[in-house]
Scaffold this active site. Structure first.
Site, PDB file in Angstrom:
ATOM      1  N   ILE A 165       0.677  -1.109  -0.027  1.00  0.00           N
ATOM      2  CA  ILE A 165       0.044   0.091   0.335  1.00  0.00           C
ATOM      3  C   ILE A 165       0.662   1.543   0.156  1.00  0.00           C
ATOM      4  O   ILE A 165       0.685   2.490  -1.424  1.00  0.00           O
ATOM      5  CB  ILE A 165      -1.294   0.077   0.988  1.00  0.00           C
ATOM      6  CG1 ILE A 165      -2.190  -0.789   1.306  1.00  0.00           C
ATOM      7  CG2 ILE A 165      -1.423   1.443   1.038  1.00  0.00           C
ATOM      8  CD1 ILE A 165      -2.668  -1.003  -0.129  1.00  0.00           C
ATOM      9  N   LYS A 193     -13.635   0.743   7.768  1.00  0.00           N
ATOM     10  CA  LYS A 193     -12.984   0.189   6.615  1.00  0.00           C
ATOM     11  C   LYS A 193     -12.837  -1.225   7.036  1.00  0.00           C
ATOM     12  O   LYS A 193     -13.139  -2.216   6.268  1.00  0.00           O
ATOM     13  CB  LYS A 193     -11.635   0.171   7.122  1.00  0.00           C
ATOM     14  CG  LYS A 193     -10.070  -0.547   6.283  1.00  0.00           C
ATOM     15  CD  LYS A 193     -10.317  -0.768   4.741  1.00  0.00           C
ATOM     16  CE  LYS A 193     -10.491  -1.652   4.701  1.00  0.00           C
ATOM     17  NZ  LYS A 193      -7.542  -1.400   4.556  1.00  0.00           N
ATOM     18  N   ARG A 241     -17.961  -8.273   2.849  1.00  0.00           N
ATOM     19  CA  ARG A 241     -17.493  -9.326   1.535  1.00  0.00           C
ATOM     20  C   ARG A 241     -16.641 -10.177   2.108  1.00  0.00           C
ATOM     21  O   ARG A 241     -16.466 -11.796   1.587  1.00  0.00           O
ATOM     22  CB  ARG A 241     -16.050  -8.310   1.320  1.00  0.00           C
ATOM     23  CG  ARG A 241     -15.876  -9.190  -0.398  1.00  0.00           C
ATOM     24  CD  ARG A 241     -14.399  -7.725  -0.905  1.00  0.00           C
ATOM     25  NE  ARG A 241     -13.982  -9.195  -1.513  1.00  0.00           N
ATOM     26  CZ  ARG A 241     -14.822  -9.412  -3.483  1.00  0.00           C
ATOM     27  NH1 ARG A 241     -15.849  -8.566  -3.853  1.00  0.00           N
ATOM     28  NH2 ARG A 241     -13.946  -9.538  -4.301  1.00  0.00           N
ATOM     29  N   HIS A 299     -31.896 -11.329  -9.249  1.00  0.00           N
ATOM     30  CA  HIS A 299     -33.202 -10.585  -8.541  1.00  0.00           C
ATOM     31  C   HIS A 299     -32.700  -9.207  -7.695  1.00  0.00           C
ATOM     32  O   HIS A 299     -31.636  -9.289  -8.240  1.00  0.00           O
ATOM     33  CB  HIS A 299     -33.233 -11.540  -6.865  1.00  0.00           C
ATOM     34  CG  HIS A 299     -34.400 -10.906  -5.741  1.00  0.00           C
ATOM     35  ND1 HIS A 299     -34.198 -10.424  -5.432  1.00  0.00           N
ATOM     36  CD2 HIS A 299     -35.544 -11.016  -6.059  1.00  0.00           C
ATOM     37  CE1 HIS A 299     -35.303  -8.774  -4.890  1.00  0.00           C
ATOM     38  NE2 HIS A 299     -36.182 -10.202  -4.507  1.00  0.00           N
ATOM     39  N   ARG A 358     -32.094  -7.241  -5.129  1.00  0.00           N
ATOM     40  CA  ARG A 358     -31.559  -6.614  -4.702  1.00  0.00           C
ATOM     41  C   ARG A 358     -30.528  -8.041  -4.294  1.00  0.00           C
ATOM     42  O   ARG A 358     -30.498  -7.837  -2.535  1.00  0.00           O
ATOM     43  CB  ARG A 358     -33.203  -6.824  -3.285  1.00  0.00           C
ATOM     44  CG  ARG A 358     -33.908  -5.451  -3.719  1.00  0.00           C
ATOM     45  CD  ARG A 358     -34.720  -5.133  -2.529  1.00  0.00           C
ATOM     46  NE  ARG A 358     -35.971  -5.888  -3.429  1.00  0.00           N
ATOM     47  CZ  ARG A 358     -36.405  -5.361  -4.114  1.00  0.00           C
ATOM     48  NH1 ARG A 358     -36.594  -4.883  -5.392  1.00  0.00           N
ATOM     49  NH2 ARG A 358     -38.116  -6.600  -4.245  1.00  0.00           N
ATOM     50  N   CYS A 395      -6.226  -9.081   3.445  1.00  0.00           N
ATOM     51  CA  CYS A 395      -7.295  -8.465   4.419  1.00  0.00           C
ATOM     52  C   CYS A 395      -8.935  -8.330   4.831  1.00  0.00           C
ATOM     53  O   CYS A 395      -9.325  -8.825   5.902  1.00  0.00           O
ATOM     54  CB  CYS A 395      -7.443  -7.566   2.740  1.00  0.00           C
ATOM     55  SG  CYS A 395      -6.046  -6.340   2.685  1.00  0.00           S
ATOM     56  N   LYS A 401      -4.822 -14.745  -4.273  1.00  0.00           N
ATOM     57  CA  LYS A 401      -5.795 -14.620  -5.825  1.00  0.00           C
ATOM     58  C   LYS A 401      -5.389 -14.837  -7.369  1.00  0.00           C
ATOM     59  O   LYS A 401      -4.009 -14.506  -7.163  1.00  0.00           O
ATOM     60  CB  LYS A 401      -6.823 -13.784  -5.342  1.00  0.00           C
ATOM     61  CG  LYS A 401      -6.411 -12.130  -5.239  1.00  0.00           C
ATOM     62  CD  LYS A 401      -7.367 -11.577  -5.496  1.00  0.00           C
ATOM     63  CE  LYS A 401      -6.559  -9.805  -5.551  1.00  0.00           C
ATOM     64  NZ  LYS A 401      -7.850  -8.874  -5.621  1.00  0.00           N
TER      65      LYS A 401
END
Ligand code: SAJ
Length: 406
Positions: free
Chosen positions: A10, A201, A208, A239, A241, A255, A315
């Site tokens: 970062i 934060k 998630r 859908h 929502r 994270c 990832k």
């Protein structure tokens, strides 16, 4: 002049971005090797657009050093791991960095903490360090929290475009720091208080993690009763929502797999959904291992050393292995069963585990069952090479016949 403390995932892009936008920046890191690499004109990790940004920042005069600078603004961007036992945030790097800043900073300086911390961390750990050094916060030193929000793999774009949160005791100081970030950030910048910024934060990443855990739990339910979780999520997401994320072989990175634990550590009797979600995500590498043995049995495969894990990073399309599900799976397999799984990742060129390969073709020659742990572009572009393999696709990216899923 801005002194950015911590030149990792970062701190480095943030320092480069500010320098490339006309801010005078000196980057400081205690890691001599890292500073030497940057001073030799090389970046320390792979990221889209980072090398170009690095060149722009060098042209603009950015400097890298191990020394803390005497200046009016500091940005602290150091790691905040969690304590594995208490689950609480481990603020030791932030505290050490602020202590070092206090040794050199003049009165009137602003100290911005970018590292992710749990609500109350700055109050509990950072304020005392400043006061112990004889400074009065708000008069001698301004304290600000500006948590980063960028996603590895798209950092440069997100630094420019994401909205940001600035937490400050005093609105005027918050607005001053907002102007600094607005030198490059095109998103909205909200000014609030420090504890709200800290909590915001952590909540974003927890949201998630819980959503992914829900998808992972659905995958287990669907596996139990032979339903197609991907088709079910796809239809549900039509859908207006509903927005369920994707199941996978586990949640890694520094994270989403870490920050929610801060809330579990600080509010153990209240953070129940979060606690269970984190356990569900952490159970996924073992779930994949069980699937490997089920599939081997079904296919009559007996040699575990002919099973290959594709992907070591946490990832796709990054070279970062922190909290990687593949590493967790390997650790679990070595603890409980005979080791021997083959491994390959195009982004990891050094040898980090046993039985690691360095080319896709030699890896595929050595295995009968391929487990897609990470959906790097490389494997998507070479899917036809898996045609004669048994495939366990943990990301639903392979359209070959007879593919297995988690
Ligand atoms: N994953 C799934 N299913 C999904 C999405 C992700 O299993 O549907 C897994 C990934 O494979 C990976 C892990 O979750 O192992 C985390 O990946 P990620 O892409 O969700 O997040 P990070 O850790 O790379 O970056 C996140 C970003 N957060 C969000 O996208 C909400 C970024 O915006 C944050 O700033 C960053 O964490 C951070 O520094 O906190």
């Amino acid at each position: 002049m801005i002194n950015v403390i911590g030149l990792g995932y970062i701190g480095l892009p943030t320092a480069l971005m500010m320098a490339a936008h006309g801010v005078e920046v000196v980057g400081t890191d205690y890691n001599k090797e890292l500073v030497a690499t940057l001073n030799a004109g090389k970046t320390t990790f792979k990221e889209d657009g980072l090398d170009d940004l690095f060149q722009d920042a060098l042209k603009a005069g950015i400097k890298f050093t191990t020394e803390y600078q005497v200046t009016d603004t500091y940005i602290v961007s150091v790691p905040t791991p969690y304590d594995k036992f208490s689950k609480k945030v481990d603020a030791c790097y932030v505290v050490a960095a602020v202590k070092d800043v206090m040794k050199v900073c003049p009165k009137g300086a602003t100290v911005v903490i970018e590292s992710t911390v749990s609500p109350g961390t700055i109050e509990k750990y950072v304020r005392p360090v400043i006061e112990e050094n004889g400074f009065k916060i708000g008069e001698d030193i301004n304290l600000v929290h500006a948590p980063e929000r960028i996603i590895p793999g798209n950092m440069v774009y997100e630094l420019l475009h994401n909205n940001r949160t600035i937490g400050a005791d005093d609105k005027a100081i918050g607005e001053k720091v907002k102007k600094l970030y607005a030198s490059f950030c095109q998103g909205d910048i909200v000014v609030t208080d420090i504890k709200t910024a800290e909590m915001t934060k952590v909540v974003e990443n927890t949201f998630r993690a819980v959503n992914i855990a829900f998808a992972n739990e659905l995958a287990k339910i669907c596996r139990h009763d032979n339903m197609d979780v991907y088709e079910i999520i796809r239809i549900c997401n039509m859908h207006p929502r509903v927005n369920i994320l994707q199941p996978g072989p586990g949640v890694g990175g520094h994270c989403i797999s870490v920050d929610p634990w801060f809330l579990v550590g600080d509010y153990p009797s209240l953070a129940n959904v979060i606690n269970e979600s984190m356990k569900t995500n952490d159970s996924m590498p073992d779930f994949v291992l069980e699937r490997i043995y089920e599939i081997m049995k079904e296919k009559g495969l007996t040699d575990i050393s002919r099973v290959g894990l594709y992907g070591l990073t946490y990832k796709e399309n990054v070279d970062d292995m922190r909290e990687s599900p593949t590493l967790q799976l390997l650790e679990s397999q070595q603890r409980h069963l005979a080791p021997g799984l083959k491994v390959y990742d195009p982004f990891i060129t050094s040898d980090v585990v046993d039985n690691q390969y360095h080319s896709l073709d030699s890896f595929l020659d050595a295995v009968d069952l391929v487990v897609i742990m990470v959906k790097h572009n490389e494997i998507k572009e070479n899917m036809s090479k898996l045609a004669d393999k048994v495939v366990l696709d943990c990301h639903n990216i392979c359209d070959l016949d007879g593919v297995y899923h988690i």
